[in-house]
Every structure is written in structure tokens, then in C-alpha cells.
Design a protein around this motif. Structure first.
Motif, PDB file in Angstrom:
ATOM      1  N   ASP A 234      38.991  34.762  43.985  1.00  0.00           N
ATOM      2  CA  ASP A 234      38.762  33.900  42.830  1.00  0.00           C
ATOM      3  C   ASP A 234      37.433  34.268  42.186  1.00  0.00           C
ATOM      4  OD1 ASP A 234      41.054  32.115  43.183  1.00  0.00           O
ATOM      5  OD2 ASP A 234      40.005  31.410  44.962  1.00  0.00           O
ATOM      6  N   ARG A 235      37.457  34.422  40.864  1.00  0.00           N
ATOM      7  CA  ARG A 235      36.219  34.573  40.108  1.00  0.00           C
ATOM      8  C   ARG A 235      36.353  33.785  38.819  1.00  0.00           C
ATOM      9  NH1 ARG A 235      35.172  41.105  41.013  1.00  0.00           N
ATOM     10  NH2 ARG A 235      34.724  40.931  43.241  1.00  0.00           N
ATOM     11  N   SER A 236      35.227  33.299  38.338  1.00  0.00           N
ATOM     12  CA  SER A 236      35.218  32.528  37.095  1.00  0.00           C
ATOM     13  C   SER A 236      34.443  33.281  36.033  1.00  0.00           C
ATOM     14  CB  SER A 236      34.600  31.144  37.341  1.00  0.00           C
ATOM     15  OG  SER A 236      35.403  30.390  38.220  1.00  0.00           O
ATOM     16  N   PHE A 237      34.952  33.249  34.818  1.00  0.00           N
ATOM     17  CA  PHE A 237      34.365  34.023  33.721  1.00  0.00           C
ATOM     18  C   PHE A 237      33.916  33.083  32.609  1.00  0.00           C
ATOM     19  CE2 PHE A 237      37.144  36.738  36.102  1.00  0.00           C
ATOM     20  CZ  PHE A 237      36.429  37.914  36.206  1.00  0.00           C
ATOM     21  N   PHE A 238      32.686  33.307  32.153  1.00  0.00           N
ATOM     22  CA  PHE A 238      32.064  32.461  31.143  1.00  0.00           C
ATOM     23  C   PHE A 238      32.236  33.079  29.760  1.00  0.00           C
ATOM     24  CE2 PHE A 238      28.324  31.610  28.482  1.00  0.00           C
ATOM     25  CZ  PHE A 238      28.391  30.220  28.390  1.00  0.00           C
ATOM     26  N   PHE A 239      32.656  32.250  28.809  1.00  0.00           N
ATOM     27  CA  PHE A 239      32.787  32.683  27.423  1.00  0.00           C
ATOM     28  C   PHE A 239      31.970  31.738  26.538  1.00  0.00           C
ATOM     29  CE2 PHE A 239      36.580  34.038  29.648  1.00  0.00           C
ATOM     30  CZ  PHE A 239      36.745  35.352  29.230  1.00  0.00           C
ATOM     31  N   GLY A 240      30.800  32.231  26.122  1.00  0.00           N
ATOM     32  CA  GLY A 240      29.973  31.477  25.189  1.00  0.00           C
ATOM     33  C   GLY A 240      30.214  31.961  23.773  1.00  0.00           C
ATOM     34  N   GLY A 418      29.600  26.640  26.996  1.00  0.00           N
ATOM     35  CA  GLY A 418      30.744  27.472  26.664  1.00  0.00           C
ATOM     36  C   GLY A 418      31.981  27.058  27.423  1.00  0.00           C
ATOM     37  N   ILE A 419      32.862  28.018  27.645  1.00  0.00           N
ATOM     38  CA  ILE A 419      34.140  27.803  28.326  1.00  0.00           C
ATOM     39  C   ILE A 419      34.175  28.684  29.563  1.00  0.00           C
ATOM     40  CG2 ILE A 419      36.649  28.074  28.144  1.00  0.00           C
ATOM     41  CD1 ILE A 419      36.328  27.604  25.123  1.00  0.00           C
ATOM     42  N   VAL A 420      34.648  28.115  30.661  1.00  0.00           N
ATOM     43  CA  VAL A 420      34.802  28.868  31.902  1.00  0.00           C
ATOM     44  C   VAL A 420      36.289  28.985  32.214  1.00  0.00           C
ATOM     45  CG1 VAL A 420      34.447  28.817  34.393  1.00  0.00           C
ATOM     46  CG2 VAL A 420      32.566  28.259  32.866  1.00  0.00           C
ATOM     47  N   VAL A 421      36.712  30.186  32.574  1.00  0.00           N
ATOM     48  CA  VAL A 421      38.109  30.430  32.932  1.00  0.00           C
ATOM     49  C   VAL A 421      38.160  31.001  34.351  1.00  0.00           C
ATOM     50  CG1 VAL A 421      40.256  31.597  32.337  1.00  0.00           C
ATOM     51  CG2 VAL A 421      38.657  30.921  30.517  1.00  0.00           C
ATOM     52  N   PRO A 422      38.626  30.224  35.327  1.00  0.00           N
ATOM     53  CA  PRO A 422      38.812  30.758  36.679  1.00  0.00           C
ATOM     54  C   PRO A 422      40.029  31.695  36.710  1.00  0.00           C
ATOM     55  CG  PRO A 422      38.667  28.341  36.680  1.00  0.00           C
ATOM     56  CD  PRO A 422      38.901  28.781  35.278  1.00  0.00           C
ATOM     57  N   ILE A 423      39.892  32.803  37.415  1.00  0.00           N
ATOM     58  CA  ILE A 423      40.958  33.795  37.543  1.00  0.00           C
ATOM     59  C   ILE A 423      41.154  34.104  39.020  1.00  0.00           C
ATOM     60  CG2 ILE A 423      41.730  36.132  36.943  1.00  0.00           C
ATOM     61  CD1 ILE A 423      41.476  34.551  34.465  1.00  0.00           C
ATOM     62  N   CYS A 424      42.413  34.259  39.439  1.00  0.00           N
ATOM     63  CA  CYS A 424      42.725  34.629  40.822  1.00  0.00           C
ATOM     64  C   CYS A 424      43.599  35.879  40.791  1.00  0.00           C
ATOM     65  CB  CYS A 424      43.449  33.474  41.516  1.00  0.00           C
ATOM     66  SG  CYS A 424      43.895  33.802  43.244  1.00  0.00           S
ATOM     67  N   LEU A 425      43.113  36.966  41.410  1.00  0.00           N
ATOM     68  CA  LEU A 425      43.831  38.240  41.407  1.00  0.00           C
ATOM     69  C   LEU A 425      43.538  38.993  42.714  1.00  0.00           C
ATOM     70  CD1 LEU A 425      43.038  39.531  37.782  1.00  0.00           C
ATOM     71  CD2 LEU A 425      45.312  38.899  38.643  1.00  0.00           C
ATOM     72  N   PRO A 426      44.399  39.948  43.076  1.00  0.00           N
ATOM     73  CA  PRO A 426      44.050  40.830  44.192  1.00  0.00           C
ATOM     74  C   PRO A 426      42.721  41.538  43.909  1.00  0.00           C
ATOM     75  CG  PRO A 426      46.355  41.089  43.613  1.00  0.00           C
ATOM     76  CD  PRO A 426      45.736  40.236  42.543  1.00  0.00           C
ATOM     77  N   GLU A 427      41.990  41.875  44.953  1.00  0.00           N
ATOM     78  CA  GLU A 427      40.615  42.357  44.782  1.00  0.00           C
ATOM     79  C   GLU A 427      40.530  43.594  43.887  1.00  0.00           C
ATOM     80  OE1 GLU A 427      36.616  43.212  47.455  1.00  0.00           O
ATOM     81  OE2 GLU A 427      38.552  42.837  48.432  1.00  0.00           O
ATOM     82  N   LEU A 428      41.386  44.610  44.130  1.00  0.00           N
ATOM     83  CA  LEU A 428      41.329  45.818  43.308  1.00  0.00           C
ATOM     84  C   LEU A 428      41.724  45.527  41.863  1.00  0.00           C
ATOM     85  CD1 LEU A 428      42.806  48.518  45.741  1.00  0.00           C
ATOM     86  CD2 LEU A 428      40.407  48.148  45.099  1.00  0.00           C
ATOM     87  N   VAL A 429      42.679  44.650  41.685  1.00  0.00           N
ATOM     88  CA  VAL A 429      43.091  44.270  40.331  1.00  0.00           C
ATOM     89  C   VAL A 429      41.963  43.523  39.634  1.00  0.00           C
ATOM     90  CG1 VAL A 429      44.761  42.945  38.969  1.00  0.00           C
ATOM     91  CG2 VAL A 429      45.521  44.193  41.002  1.00  0.00           C
ATOM     92  N   MET A 430      41.262  42.680  40.382  1.00  0.00           N
ATOM     93  CA  MET A 430      40.149  41.931  39.803  1.00  0.00           C
ATOM     94  C   MET A 430      39.069  42.877  39.292  1.00  0.00           C
ATOM     95  SD  MET A 430      38.954  38.889  39.074  1.00  0.00           S
ATOM     96  CE  MET A 430      39.640  37.621  40.148  1.00  0.00           C
ATOM     97  N   ASP A 431      38.778  43.911  40.038  1.00  0.00           N
ATOM     98  CA  ASP A 431      37.771  44.877  39.596  1.00  0.00           C
ATOM     99  C   ASP A 431      38.193  45.525  38.273  1.00  0.00           C
ATOM    100  OD1 ASP A 431      36.246  44.338  41.810  1.00  0.00           O
ATOM    101  OD2 ASP A 431      36.985  46.050  42.976  1.00  0.00           O
ATOM    102  N   ARG A 432      39.469  45.900  38.188  1.00  0.00           N
ATOM    103  CA  ARG A 432      39.950  46.508  36.942  1.00  0.00           C
ATOM    104  C   ARG A 432      39.955  45.486  35.807  1.00  0.00           C
ATOM    105  NH1 ARG A 432      43.832  49.009  40.562  1.00  0.00           N
ATOM    106  NH2 ARG A 432      45.443  47.526  39.918  1.00  0.00           N
TER     107      ARG A 432
END
Length: 457
Positions: A234-240, A418-432
């Protein structure tokens, strides 16, 4: 988001869960849910959490006691929440209003909220400690040593959507702030779930790609394609404002005369980056489903103020993975906008009828190919005030591999909101995915002559 220096050990001491019942006697009756409510895809517990700083004006007030007493008063009016869900013929859900109560947990953490720094939010490393997943639990208040606290709540999604939950939380907040004088909620709750039940006879009159497998005759138990076992992160991404402007700069000139909401723009961007990161075969069909709220007058449902059931559906945009990956952002945006535009009163009625005709099927959820997004930035989680002021963060705190919830973010240190969007992906996919997203928000874009980026909506 960078984290601050934290103590070596984060300890939460919880008391045993206790049943909290309505503060006054309530009707004992059986109340049916609507056919929008009791879809298979909503039969799960949805969590929300709010972080509050210490407020000197509340010196001597215990947030646990204040919220517990207010919650008991609110349950008098929202007494179905204190009951138990039961399943009848044809898997139809009802609420047995038994007044058995909700589980309530009192807890204390050994840290001050400011020690969490900019990790307050979906990226908080201690979310599991603060949410504390006890089956059936409904509320947990965790005090920080500084006087701040968190309030986490879980609700079976069949009972309410985000707007309905906010209505309930605001009622608790009203009783918290006016414990002696408040008698009834400012917005009286309305059940009336029959308003969104299937027609007689039911008839599927619209295209519903979100249920493609159900419409093709697949059984509800086989609509989910299971991926190979893989570790997801899980990682969360900030969009200001800066990130959103950069994404808008990828739109072609003809989009200047159109309007695209921030939700539509971010959905298109994330869907495209996610698809590129998954490296699917070009001919694979990918879908994104966007939550559309049916409240208000826009869609013609004319529901009464105070209705706190589920009033949303998930129209779906679909295309080939190769086209989505190779074509510009404007292509993805047009698909998202077109999907949302098809929603009407008839669309909602058709969904309710489909639910009955097809036996309450699950959404079509094929591993990697499907993605669901929900926008809660205007729901009001960031405004619920129990007397300590607005939360520094409020919202649904995490994603699954198939679902992301957009939430508001207010910087605890006075930085950009801003807006935060949590994302859940396989680790290698997350890097890409991160690399694809960086291209959208950091790389300069060459525009044709006279191109002027449209303003953020």
C-alpha cells in the motif's frame, strides 16, 4: 510523504470492547434494505478514521466519554445501526432492530499526535493499531498523551454510503457539542429504503458493464478472477494544486472548451498509469468504475433530505489495455466522462432491477483488469467536529487491490492541502506505477501554439 522521528515502540492499550446501546428505548421491528443497498459488492465493513489535535478550550473533557454518550443518543434516532442484519428469501437483507447495540472500544496510545508528523493520514504506519479490526466493531476512540485523539468507525456498507455515514457522524457531533440542550438531530434520519427497491416487474433497461459477467450468466460466486498469490503493498499519493495542474497540461487543446472535474482527471490519470504498470497484453479489456452519487436533483431520484441509505452506482469505462496505454491522457478522460454521463434515474432503477433479476451479483472484478474509484473529498469526513475542531485528517484510510478512495488531506504543519489517493499493487507493479505517475506530474509538456492550461476545478 516523509515521516517524522517516532518513538521506538508505539503502544496502544485497549480496554475490552463493550456493547453500547441506544440511550432510550427504540422500536423493535424488521426493516428491509433497498435493492441498491444489499448488493453482493457492498456486503463488507468499511472503515473511516479521524485524527484530532488537542484543543485547550476542551481542557478537562474526555473525548471517550463525550463521544460515547453522544453515540448512545444518536443511536436512538439511527436505531437500525444498533440492530443485526439478517438474510431472507432470495438473499434479501433486512435489519432486525433489536437494540443490541454497537461495539465500542476505549484506548490510549503512548505518543503525542504531533510525533506522527506528516504521517497522519492513509500512510500512517500505525493505522492497524488505531483501527483495530475486531469483527463487528463499530467505534474505537484512542487518546494520545497530548490530549489529541482518533475516532475510528466501521460500518457494514449495506447500511449506508459515505453521505449516510457522514449524516450519522454529524449527529454524534451535534450531541457531543450540545450534550445538555440538543434533543433531536438537525437533519432527522429517513429510512424509506423502498424508494430504491426494484420495480414490479423488474427490467434491465441500461448497459451495465460493471456487471458484465452477471449479465452473461456467470454465477455470483465465480465473478471474481483470482490472481496468482502475490505480495501487494500500500502506498498513498498526494495531489496538490501543482500536481493537478501538471496533469491537466497533458490534455490536448480541444479539452480547453470542456469541463473535467478533478476527480475525473485524477481517475483517468491513475487508470492509465496503473494499466501501463501492469504490462497487460494489448488486447486485454480493462475497466474503471467510478462511484456516482445520486443525491440531489441532478439524477431525478428526488429522495427526501435525511435519507441515509446507499445512493450511488458504479458506471464503467472500458477499453483495450494497449489503447489506454498508448493513447494520450485525453482518451482516458473522455472514456471516464462518458461513463459518468450515462447515469440517470433510469440507470439507478435498472441497477436495482438487475440486482433482483440476477440474484444480487458481485461486480465484475477480474484481477488486474478492473479498478474501482470512489471520491469522498466532498463527503465531509474532514469537517466532523466533536468539540475539538475539525480533524487534521478524516476519511477512508486505505485501499484494496481493486478499490481506491480519494480523500482530502490537510497538512498538519501548515503546508499545501490536497487530495490523497491510496493505491494497492504488487511491489514490482507499484514501482512501475510510481515511474509512470512521475512522468505525468513532473515532466514538462510541449503544447501546441496558443495552448493555455485550463484552471483547476
Amino acid at each position: 510523504m516523509a515521516s517524522s522521528t517516532l518513538p521506538l515502540v508505539f503502544i496502544v492499550r485497549r480496554q475490552n470492547p463493550k456493547l453500547l446501546v441506544p440511550s432510550k428505548p427504540t422500536p423493535h421491528e424488521l426493516k428491509q434494505l433497498s435493492d441498491i443497498d444489499d448488493q453482493e459488492g457492498l456486503r463488507f465493513q468499511v472503515p473511516a478514521i479521524m485524527f484530532y489535535k488537542n484543543n485547550p478550550s476542551m481542557e478537562g473533557k474526555d473525548p471517550v466519554s463525550v463521544i460515547r454518550e453522544a453515540l448512545a443518543k444518536a443511536l436512538v434516532f439511527y436505531y437500525p445501526f444498533a440492530g443485526r442484519l439478517v438474510e431472507g428469501p432470495n438473499r434479501k437483507l433486512s435489519v432486525d432492530c433489536t437494540a443490541e447495540g454497537v461495539l465500542f472500544i476505549e484506548a490510549d496510545a503512548n505518543v503525542e499526535i504531533h510525533w506522527l508528523g506528516d504521517t497522519v493520514g492513509p500512510w500512517c504506519p500505525y493505522l492497524e493499531e488505531l483501527l483495530y479490526d475486531v469483527p463487528g466493531s463499530d467505534g474505537i476512540v484512542t487518546r494520545f498523551s497530548c490530549g489529541g485523539f482518533t475516532f475510528a468507525i466501521r460500518l457494514n456498507h449495506t447500511m449506508s454510503d459515505g453521505s449516510g455515514l457522514i449524516q450519522f457522524l454529524n449527529t454524534i457531533a451535534e450531541f457531543s457539542q450540545q450534550p445538555q440542550t440538543k434533543i433531536t438531530p438537525s437533519v432527522p434520519p429517513i429510512w424509506q429504503r423502498h424508494l430504491l427497491s426494484a420495480r414490479q416487474p423488474p427490467s434491465i433497461t441500461c448497459s451495465h458493464h460493471e456487471y458484465d459477467q452477471a449479465l452473461a450468466g456467470a454465477a455470483a460466486t465465480t465473478t471474481t478472477t483470482t490472481a496468482k498469490e502475490t505480495t501487494t503493498i500500500d502506498r498513498s499519493f498526494f495531489f496538490g494544486p501543482k500536481e493537478i495542474r501538471a496533469i491537466r497540461n497533458h490534455l490536448p487543446h480541444h479539452h480547453h472548451s470542456t469541463t473535467a472535474t478533478t476527480f475525473e482527471l485524477l481517475t483517468a490519470c491513475i487508470w492509465q498509469c496503473r494499466t501501463r504498470a501492469l504490462c497487460l497484453a494489448p488486447d486485454e479489456i480493462v475497466r474503471v468504475s467510478c462511484k456516482v452519487n445520486g443525491r440531489g436533483n441532478k439524477h431525478g431520484l428526488n429522495l427526501p433530505p435525511g435519507y441515509y441509505g446507499n445512493v450511488f452506482t458504479y458506471p464503467t469505462a472500458m477499453t483495450k489495455a494497449g489503447m489506454l496505454s498508448m493513447l494520450p491522457l485525453g482518451y482516458a478522460l473522455e472514456l471516464v466522462k462518458k461513463a459518468k454521463a450515462q447515469v440517470s434515474e433510469e440507470y439507478f432503477r435498472s441497477v436495482a432491477d438487475l440486482t433482483v433479476i440476477k440474484g444480487r451479483p458481485l461486480y465484475t472484478l477480474e484481477a488486474n483488469k478492473d479498478y474501482i474509484v470512489s471520491d469522498t473529498t466532498r463527503a465531509g469526513f474532514d469537517k466532523v467536529d466533536f468539540g475539538w475542531g475539525k480533524p487534521v485528517f478524516g476519511g477512508v484510510p486505505r485501499a484494496t487491490s481493486l478499490i481506491s478512495v480519494f480523500v482530502c488531506f490537510r497538512d498538519i504543519r501548515g503546508g499545501e492541502d490536497g487530495i490523497v489517493v491510496p493505491i494497492c499493487l504488487p511491489e514490482l507493479v507499484m514501482d512501475r506505477f510510481e515511474q509512470e505517475l512521475k512522468k505525468m506530474i513532473q515532466e514538462p509538456v510541449e503544447h501546441p501554439p496558443n495552448h493555455k492550461p485550463i484552471s483547476m476545478l
